[in-house]
Design an enzyme around this catalytic site. Structure first.
Site, short mmCIF file in Angstrom:
data_model
loop_
_atom_site.label_atom_id
_atom_site.label_comp_id
_atom_site.label_asym_id
_atom_site.label_seq_id
_atom_site.Cartn_x
_atom_site.Cartn_y
_atom_site.Cartn_z
N TYR A 130 0.48 -1.42 -0.13
CA TYR A 130 -0.06 0.13 0.03
C TYR A 130 0.82 1.06 0.14
O TYR A 130 1.21 1.70 1.03
CB TYR A 130 -0.44 0.56 0.87
CG TYR A 130 -2.01 1.01 1.39
CD1 TYR A 130 -2.40 1.89 0.31
CD2 TYR A 130 -2.15 1.50 2.63
CE1 TYR A 130 -3.56 2.45 -0.14
CE2 TYR A 130 -2.31 3.42 2.39
CZ TYR A 130 -2.72 3.56 1.75
OH TYR A 130 -4.07 4.69 1.91
N ASP A 171 -1.63 -1.55 -4.27
CA ASP A 171 -2.20 0.02 -4.24
C ASP A 171 -1.23 0.53 -4.11
O ASP A 171 -0.23 1.40 -3.72
CB ASP A 171 -3.50 0.09 -2.96
CG ASP A 171 -4.14 2.75 -3.41
OD1 ASP A 171 -3.39 2.83 -4.43
OD2 ASP A 171 -4.78 2.54 -2.60
N ASN A 173 -1.26 4.01 -5.98
CA ASN A 173 -0.93 5.40 -5.70
C ASN A 173 -0.65 5.84 -6.69
O ASN A 173 0.93 6.92 -7.05
CB ASN A 173 -1.17 5.42 -4.45
CG ASN A 173 -1.91 5.86 -3.58
OD1 ASN A 173 -2.74 6.25 -4.05
ND2 ASN A 173 -1.80 5.29 -1.82
N HIS A 281 -11.69 0.88 -4.26
CA HIS A 281 -10.54 0.67 -5.07
C HIS A 281 -11.46 -1.09 -5.54
O HIS A 281 -12.99 -1.24 -4.69
CB HIS A 281 -9.75 -0.20 -4.84
CG HIS A 281 -8.77 1.42 -4.37
ND1 HIS A 281 -8.06 1.53 -4.69
CD2 HIS A 281 -9.31 2.57 -2.97
CE1 HIS A 281 -7.01 2.05 -4.42
NE2 HIS A 281 -8.20 2.83 -3.76
#
Length: 292
Positions: A130, A171, A173, A281
């Site tokens: 993450y 994720d 980002n 998500h």
DNA sequence: ATGTCGATATGCTATCGA
């Protein structure tokens, strides 16, 4: 001649059946708030492995029993209120690592990385990450994102030396390209779309990793019409289909050679179940061809 | 830019992070 065929054809017992191993990633935005939807999806999709991000709870509050009842082993790296990651696996897990390696001067108390070897007949090393959001840019949050990317780069480089089937999923980002957002304008000042961040993502690929979705789209007969994995809760992003692609699988060469399919489960963005609302998500599932 | 979430304690409303 029936006897001849018997000798020439491999017997069912010795014929290795090709299998597809499904490896998923899903930022769930609180595992406990999402639990009814998660259990429904796991029953349907039957992933062999799934990395969860933003579980938003300490280890003791992770709903282990609910997932065990579906046949999953759980490896959890939790944190109070924020972040938190976990790996669910139908196979036993070994060599579990919590957190990326740190330099002496790194201070990082966020739970953002967990890794395990999935002990399938052909083992796969699975890293669940993450990555920091990093907004707003020009702050210590953005600096933390860039430093975290450096640490991920170093660790990813070390993993390649093992020459294993490795999948780094989560994720990130990071919006890798202009094709991965609906309109560039609103994202130009966002930490998810900064040139330095996209360059770092390219740097991971330069090490030898393959972006599974990108690779699959080059040989897929019917490319998915959707490539987004996230739609903001705000400003009607979902009904307007204003999404971005930020949830990725990076594959080591040994894993990339087995890439069979990539499926983005877009429908989960609009689902509710037993009072539970959807995550912002959706799950992304990579299928690798493996032998039994 | 902002029409929303989820967890928490500042605790039945505000704050933070996303």
């Amino acid at each position: 001649m029936g006897v001849l065929a018997f000798f020439l054809l491999p017997s069912p017992a010795t014929l290795a059946k090709p299998l597809h191993m499904k490896l998923a990633t899903w930022n769930v935005n609180s595992v406990n708030a999402r639990l009814p939807l998660l259990l429904e999806w796991f029953r349907e999709a039957q992933p062999d492995v799934c990395g969860l991000q933003e579980i938003k709870c300490i280890d003791e509050k992770f709903p282990i029993e609910a997932f065990e009842s579906l046949g999953y082993n759980c490896a959890v790296h939790g944190q109070k209120t924020y972040n938190g990651v976990a790996i669910l696996s139908k196979f036993p897990m070994s060599d579990i690592r919590r957190g990326l390696p740190k330099a002496d001067d790194d201070q990082d108390d966020h739970s953002r990385y967990i890794e395990a070897v999935i002990e399938a007949p052909e083992p796969v090393r699975f890293g669940c990450l993450y990555l920091p959001n990093g907004n707003p840019v020009h702050t210590d949050k953005y600096a933390y994102k860039l430093r975290w990317l450096e640490r991920l780069h170093s660790h990813a480089e070390a993993l390649l030396k093992l020459e294993e089937m490795t999948v780094l999923a989560g994720d990130f980002n990071i919006i890798p390209t202009k094709a991965d957002l609906w309109k560039e304008g609103p994202w130009l000042d966002d930490a998810l779309y900064q040139p330095a961040v996209r360059r770092a993502y390219q740097g991971l690929k330069n090490l030898g990793y393959t972006d599974a979705f990108e690779a699959h789209s080059t040989f897929s007969g019917s490319p998915e019409d959707n490539r987004y994995t996230f739609w903001d809760y705000q400003a009607g992003a979902w009904p307007k289909n204003e999404g971005i692609r930020i949830d990725h699988h990076l594959l080591s060469p040994q894993a990339a050679d087995r890439l069979a399919d990539v499926v983005i489960h877009k429908d989960t963005r609009g689902r509710t179940h037993d009072e539970a609302k959807p995550s912002d998500h959706v799950p992304v599932v990579v299928e690798l061809t493996t032998k039994s």
